[in-house]
Scaffold this motif. Structure first.
Motif, PDB file in Angstrom:
ATOM      1  N   PRO A  16     -14.127 -39.627  -1.497  1.00  0.00           N
ATOM      2  CA  PRO A  16     -12.870 -38.923  -1.692  1.00  0.00           C
ATOM      3  C   PRO A  16     -12.541 -38.051  -0.488  1.00  0.00           C
ATOM      4  O   PRO A  16     -13.347 -37.231  -0.071  1.00  0.00           O
ATOM      5  N   VAL A  17     -11.376 -38.228   0.088  1.00  0.00           N
ATOM      6  CA  VAL A  17     -10.930 -37.429   1.220  1.00  0.00           C
ATOM      7  C   VAL A  17      -9.624 -36.760   0.836  1.00  0.00           C
ATOM      8  O   VAL A  17      -8.700 -37.428   0.385  1.00  0.00           O
ATOM      9  N   PRO A  18      -9.508 -35.422   0.960  1.00  0.00           N
ATOM     10  CA  PRO A  18      -8.276 -34.745   0.575  1.00  0.00           C
ATOM     11  C   PRO A  18      -7.073 -35.342   1.279  1.00  0.00           C
ATOM     12  O   PRO A  18      -7.093 -35.611   2.475  1.00  0.00           O
ATOM     13  N   LEU A 154     -16.321 -34.525 -10.371  1.00  0.00           N
ATOM     14  CA  LEU A 154     -17.215 -33.396 -10.122  1.00  0.00           C
ATOM     15  C   LEU A 154     -17.665 -33.434  -8.672  1.00  0.00           C
ATOM     16  O   LEU A 154     -18.250 -34.423  -8.227  1.00  0.00           O
ATOM     17  N   ARG A 155     -17.373 -32.357  -7.942  1.00  0.00           N
ATOM     18  CA  ARG A 155     -17.930 -32.187  -6.595  1.00  0.00           C
ATOM     19  C   ARG A 155     -19.125 -31.254  -6.740  1.00  0.00           C
ATOM     20  O   ARG A 155     -18.981 -30.120  -7.191  1.00  0.00           O
ATOM     21  N   LYS A 173     -24.532 -40.804 -13.247  1.00  0.00           N
ATOM     22  CA  LYS A 173     -25.627 -39.921 -12.840  1.00  0.00           C
ATOM     23  C   LYS A 173     -25.581 -39.795 -11.327  1.00  0.00           C
ATOM     24  O   LYS A 173     -25.417 -40.785 -10.619  1.00  0.00           O
ATOM     25  N   GLU A 174     -25.707 -38.573 -10.836  1.00  0.00           N
ATOM     26  CA  GLU A 174     -25.684 -38.359  -9.390  1.00  0.00           C
ATOM     27  C   GLU A 174     -26.477 -37.100  -9.066  1.00  0.00           C
ATOM     28  O   GLU A 174     -26.433 -36.112  -9.800  1.00  0.00           O
ATOM     29  N   ILE A 181     -22.639 -31.897  -0.310  1.00  0.00           N
ATOM     30  CA  ILE A 181     -21.658 -32.085  -1.376  1.00  0.00           C
ATOM     31  C   ILE A 181     -21.707 -33.547  -1.806  1.00  0.00           C
ATOM     32  O   ILE A 181     -21.484 -34.448  -0.994  1.00  0.00           O
ATOM     33  N   THR A 182     -22.032 -33.784  -3.053  1.00  0.00           N
ATOM     34  CA  THR A 182     -21.992 -35.128  -3.614  1.00  0.00           C
ATOM     35  C   THR A 182     -20.924 -35.154  -4.704  1.00  0.00           C
ATOM     36  O   THR A 182     -20.328 -34.121  -5.026  1.00  0.00           O
TER      37      THR A 182
END
Length: 243
Positions: A16-18, A154-155, A173-174, A181-182
């Motif tokens: 994800p990139v803003p 979720l960041r 799951k991460e 930051i995942t």
């Protein structure tokens, strides 16, 4: 900045990139059902292959059972038969493995592509709690409230050691790690409660590091979100006055 975002989006298509659209508007490809189907297919494949090989082994046991032949005098196979019995089973196993791996990779790409319009929440993991911060400043501990019918992103990071945010019902799951930051995302479709647990050993109270996802009707979530944001703003204002 726009040019940098385009470069990042091209180099890291799943990240994800803003400012970059991550999925077609209005489309949500929920990977949870896909993981279930892939697991069922793996079980079917393993069962079928196991039964076939068991049948072949049983036939060998009957066909080449001892019938007066002296020990140490096994039947001889031709070179072609020996190669065939070695290559064909290996090919069957490898073909099935590559097929399932390809399907898993396609599903993984869906899982790592965040839908547009997802509710973004920051998660700070710590021994031994989940700390969620919403865009309006509201903070909850071990309780993630989300609206039904909207993807949630979720960041994640960690304040101490490696944790793993696991929501079994959504098949996600991460790991959350200090200094990094995942992210993970899931798609809650209906109101209800779901268990959150840590899937990475993180110390003495690891087994008690649990929480829950509370999926709310959109109107109920909006009311809670507004009230929680006002409470957070009031607390911040009071803290500023005391300082």
């Amino acid at each position: 900045m726009p040019e940098l975002r385009r470069v990042l989006a091209a180099a890291l298509p799943g990240l994800p990139v803003p400012g970059v659209a991550l999925a077609a508007p209005g489309s949500v490809a929920d990977p949870a059902a896909g993981w279930d189907r892939l697991w069922e297919e793996m079980l079917i494949d393993i069962t079928v292959i196991g039964l076939v090989f068991a049948a072949v082994a049983a036939w060998f046991m009957w066909r080449y059972r001892r019938r007066g032949r002296a020990e140490g005098d096994p039947p001889r196979l031709s070179t072609a038969a020996a190669v065939g019995w070695a290559v064909i089973p290996a090919f069957a196993f490898m073909a099935d493995d590559f097929y399932l791996a390809a399907k898993g990779w396609e599903l993984w790409k869906v899982y790592r592509t965040v839908p547009e319009g997802a509710l973004e929440v920051r998660l700070d993991s710590a021994m031994w709690s989940w700390n969620y911060t919403y865009p309006n400043g509201a903070v909850t501990v071990n309780e993630l409230r989300v609206p039904a019918g909207r993807p949630v992103l979720l960041r994640m990071t960690s304040r101490d050691v490696v944790h793993s945010h696991f929501i079994p019902d959504f098949r996600v799951k991460e790991d959350s790690m200090p200094g990094r930051i995942t992210y993970l995302w899931f798609y809650p479709k209906e109101p209800g409660e779901h268990v959150v647990t840590c899937a990475e050993y993180c110390g003495l109270l690891h087994s008690r590091m649990a929480g829950k996802v509370i999926v709310m009707a959109p109107d109920a979530f909006e009311a809670w979100y507004r009230a929680a944001g006002q409470k957070a703003a009031a607390a911040a204002a009071a803290s500023g006055e005391e300082a």
